[in-house]
Design a protein around this motif. Structure first.
Motif, PDB file in Angstrom:
ATOM      1  N   ALA A  78      42.744  36.756  20.160  1.00  0.00           N
ATOM      2  CA  ALA A  78      42.109  37.977  19.393  1.00  0.00           C
ATOM      3  C   ALA A  78      43.123  39.181  19.442  1.00  0.00           C
ATOM      4  N   MET A  79      43.940  39.057  20.402  1.00  0.00           N
ATOM      5  CA  MET A  79      44.715  40.478  20.333  1.00  0.00           C
ATOM      6  C   MET A  79      45.885  40.128  19.759  1.00  0.00           C
ATOM      7  N   GLN A  80      46.386  38.815  19.195  1.00  0.00           N
ATOM      8  CA  GLN A  80      47.462  38.354  18.416  1.00  0.00           C
ATOM      9  C   GLN A  80      47.174  38.550  16.930  1.00  0.00           C
ATOM     10  N   SER A  81      45.742  38.347  16.648  1.00  0.00           N
ATOM     11  CA  SER A  81      45.197  38.302  15.604  1.00  0.00           C
ATOM     12  C   SER A  81      45.199  39.712  15.007  1.00  0.00           C
ATOM     13  N   VAL A  82      44.545  40.773  15.686  1.00  0.00           N
ATOM     14  CA  VAL A  82      44.605  41.969  15.493  1.00  0.00           C
ATOM     15  C   VAL A  82      45.915  42.408  15.164  1.00  0.00           C
ATOM     16  N   LEU A  83      46.919  42.217  15.948  1.00  0.00           N
ATOM     17  CA  LEU A  83      48.365  42.739  15.838  1.00  0.00           C
ATOM     18  C   LEU A  83      48.994  42.377  14.451  1.00  0.00           C
ATOM     19  N   VAL A  84      48.832  41.041  14.197  1.00  0.00           N
ATOM     20  CA  VAL A  84      49.476  40.394  13.022  1.00  0.00           C
ATOM     21  C   VAL A  84      48.744  40.929  11.816  1.00  0.00           C
ATOM     22  N   GLY A  85      47.475  41.281  12.049  1.00  0.00           N
ATOM     23  CA  GLY A  85      46.702  41.731  10.925  1.00  0.00           C
ATOM     24  C   GLY A  85      47.007  43.269  10.499  1.00  0.00           C
ATOM     25  N   LEU A  86      47.392  43.952  11.813  1.00  0.00           N
ATOM     26  CA  LEU A  86      47.974  45.303  11.407  1.00  0.00           C
ATOM     27  C   LEU A  86      49.215  45.188  10.834  1.00  0.00           C
ATOM     28  N   LEU A  87      50.249  44.337  11.262  1.00  0.00           N
ATOM     29  CA  LEU A  87      51.388  44.289  10.693  1.00  0.00           C
ATOM     30  C   LEU A  87      51.659  43.817   9.443  1.00  0.00           C
ATOM     31  N   MET A  88      50.627  42.961   9.003  1.00  0.00           N
ATOM     32  CA  MET A  88      50.692  42.604   7.627  1.00  0.00           C
ATOM     33  C   MET A  88      49.885  43.305   6.867  1.00  0.00           C
ATOM     34  N   SER A  89      48.919  44.264   6.951  1.00  0.00           N
ATOM     35  CA  SER A  89      48.281  44.819   5.914  1.00  0.00           C
ATOM     36  C   SER A  89      47.774  46.406   6.340  1.00  0.00           C
ATOM     37  N   SER A  90      48.487  46.994   7.421  1.00  0.00           N
ATOM     38  CA  SER A  90      48.154  48.260   7.612  1.00  0.00           C
ATOM     39  C   SER A  90      48.840  49.240   6.856  1.00  0.00           C
ATOM     40  N   PRO A  91      48.275  50.336   5.940  1.00  0.00           N
ATOM     41  CA  PRO A  91      49.012  51.166   5.340  1.00  0.00           C
ATOM     42  C   PRO A  91      49.825  52.112   6.226  1.00  0.00           C
TER      43      PRO A  91
ATOM     44  N   LYS B  61      52.783  52.830   8.528  1.00  0.00           N
ATOM     45  CA  LYS B  61      54.218  52.454   9.061  1.00  0.00           C
ATOM     46  C   LYS B  61      54.236  52.413  10.539  1.00  0.00           C
ATOM     47  N   VAL B  62      53.760  53.537  11.283  1.00  0.00           N
ATOM     48  CA  VAL B  62      53.730  53.655  12.555  1.00  0.00           C
ATOM     49  C   VAL B  62      53.007  52.522  13.193  1.00  0.00           C
ATOM     50  N   LYS B  63      51.804  52.212  12.745  1.00  0.00           N
ATOM     51  CA  LYS B  63      50.779  51.102  13.216  1.00  0.00           C
ATOM     52  C   LYS B  63      51.616  49.884  13.034  1.00  0.00           C
TER      53      LYS B  63
END
Ligand SMILES: Cc1cc2nc3c(=O)[nH]c(=O)nc-3n(C[C@H](O)[C@H](O)[C@H](O)COP(=O)(O)OP(=O)(O)OC[C@H]3O[C@@H](n4cnc5c(N)ncnc54)[C@H](O)[C@@H]3O)c2cc1C
Length: 402
Positions: A358-371, A373-375
């Protein structure tokens, strides 16, 4: 007229991947169960599913790995293309044994390996209670049947009524939605044998071959409206609008999708702290699959984790209640104690694994699609610190023997 009352040993609510896999795992251990599914037939929403080596290990334990491997080609590479930066990265995923299965193939294979009458279709559970005399669970169906079970396993997905009865919090929704579909190329496709993802801002467009003719594609992007289209014509239009600047052959692929395969889904996920704090069993009730740990699709592991759950849960139950135990008329008190121990062992064994996913999924999700840059930067740092980077190490997990 009084209500009909039934008595069963193990009842599984939900005939999706997790419910059918759990019933099959129990069957392989010589333990009978009854699956209750609200729809009238087996039904596989979501076109196709990426299956990695951890899930193949679980499928092998269920005795269906060899059969399913014939239905999908091995995909030895993945290619990520960052459109804004004009950058491409090609990775080998040979040791992860990635194949993309049609969901129907997976569901049908699990179902066909079960004894007849293992699944009751058209049976929706509308409430869950506790028998005041025995403390075992009671289920109420939409058509007034009362089902008394000794053991209750909720595999009823992200909107689980069994999770609610355990007091678990409902999952959160992202603004992102996903459209998924299948496109058949009668004369063979020539898209190459790799999993392609185009990443652009908050959007991801991907495609992966299932076999030499069939291709699975998806588009994931922020869609704030509460309701999405249901009509396949509008689903295709919406998908094409997101990829209008993409190569013509990709737009053609979406245009030519099988309308029956199209789905529009809002992404839901369970927060990692919910998995730390949540109480996933009470008495002789527990949950598995999305009912326990729905996660965003960024790792492609929700279904794999559900298959692992099935193996671990059946193993834990069989350790405490070996073949023939239910038929041997053990006292309710002893059965309750043994079941409680089995379910506690199951939850203990699964908690860290699903928490990490779950943690890895949230982080990969943020890395791939967060608008932001800081996140994205913070996610990358956390992924490196806790998981050795955004790679596929989580696929090397082995749920062990059934
Ligand atoms: C866009 C997207 C892409 C994904 N890609 C991947 C991937 O590539 N690889 C991967 O491993 N996972 C993937 N997943 C996750 C995967 O789809 C799920 O984790 C998996 O389907 C969960 O299976 P389940 O059986 O727990 O739940 P479900 O599939 O939701 O099944 C629940 C079943 O319970 C039934 N039910 C519900 N309520 C009741 C009730 N009250 N009474 C009776 N029956 C009931 C439903 O009808 C359904 O049949 C993806 C998910 C999404 C959203």
């Amino acid at each position: 007229m009084g209500s009909v009352e039934e008595h069963h040993d193990i009842v599984i609510v939900g005939g999706g991947i997790c419910g059918l896999a759990t019933a099959l795992a129990l069957h392989r251990k010589g333990i009978r169960s009854l699956v209750l599914e609200k729809y009238n037939t087996i039904r596989a929403t979501g076109a196709a599913i990426g299956v990695f080596i951890n899930a193949w290990r679980a499928l092998d334990q269920l005795g269906v790995g060899a059969e399913l491997r014939t239905k999908a080609v091995l995909v030895p590479e993945n290619q990520d293309v960052w459109r804004n930066k004009n950058a491409t990265r090609l990775n080998s995923c040979r040791k992860e044994e990635l194949r993309c299965l049609k969901r129907n193939d997976l569901i049908e294979t699990l179902y066909n390996n079960l004894p007849v009458n293992s699944v009751r279709f058209g049976c929706q559970i509308v409430a869950v209670g506790t028998d005041p005399l025995t403390s075992f669970p009671i289920l109420y169906t939409h058509d007034g049947i009362i089902i008394k079970a000794k053991v209750l396993i909720g595999c009823d997905g992200s909107n689980s009524i069994i999770s609610k009865s355990l007091g678990l919090k409902p999952p959160k929704s992202l603004t992102n939605c996903v459209i998924r579909g299948l496109t058949n190329y009668p004369n063979g496709h020539n898209i190459g044998n790799y999993f392609l993802r185009h990443l652009e801002g908050c959007m991801i467009f991907g495609r992966i071959p299932i076999d030499n003719n069939l291709v699975h594609w998806f588009v994931d992007w922020p869609y704030p409206d509460k309701e999405g289209p249901k009509d396949p014509k509008f689903i295709i239009e919406l998908a094409i609008r997101q990829i209008k600047d993409y190569p013509a052959e990709m737009i053609e692929m979406v245009k030519n999708s099988d309308p029956a395969s199209l789905t529009f889904t809002r992404i839901r996920y369970q927060t990692p702290w919910h998995l730390v704090l949540g109480n996933f069993c009470r008495g002789t009730i527990t949950v598995a699959g999305d009912a326990m740990h729905v996660m965003g699709p960024f790792l492609g592991q929700g279904g794999g984790a559900a298959l692992e759950d099935a193996v671990v849960l059946a193993r834990s139950l069989a350790e405490m209640m070996p073949m023939g135990y239910f038929e041997a008329n053990a006292s309710d008190e002893e059965l309750r104690k043994r079941t409680e121990t089995a379910l506690k062992n199951y939850v203990k064994e699964r908690k860290l694994r699903v928490l990490r996913l779950a943690m890895q999924s949230v982080l990969v999700g943020l890395l791939m699609s967060s608008p932001s840059k800081v996140k994205r930067l913070v996610s990358l740092v956390l992924l490196i610190l806790f998981f050795g980077g955004p790679a596929l190490s989580h696929t090397q997990f082995d749920c062990g023997h059934l």
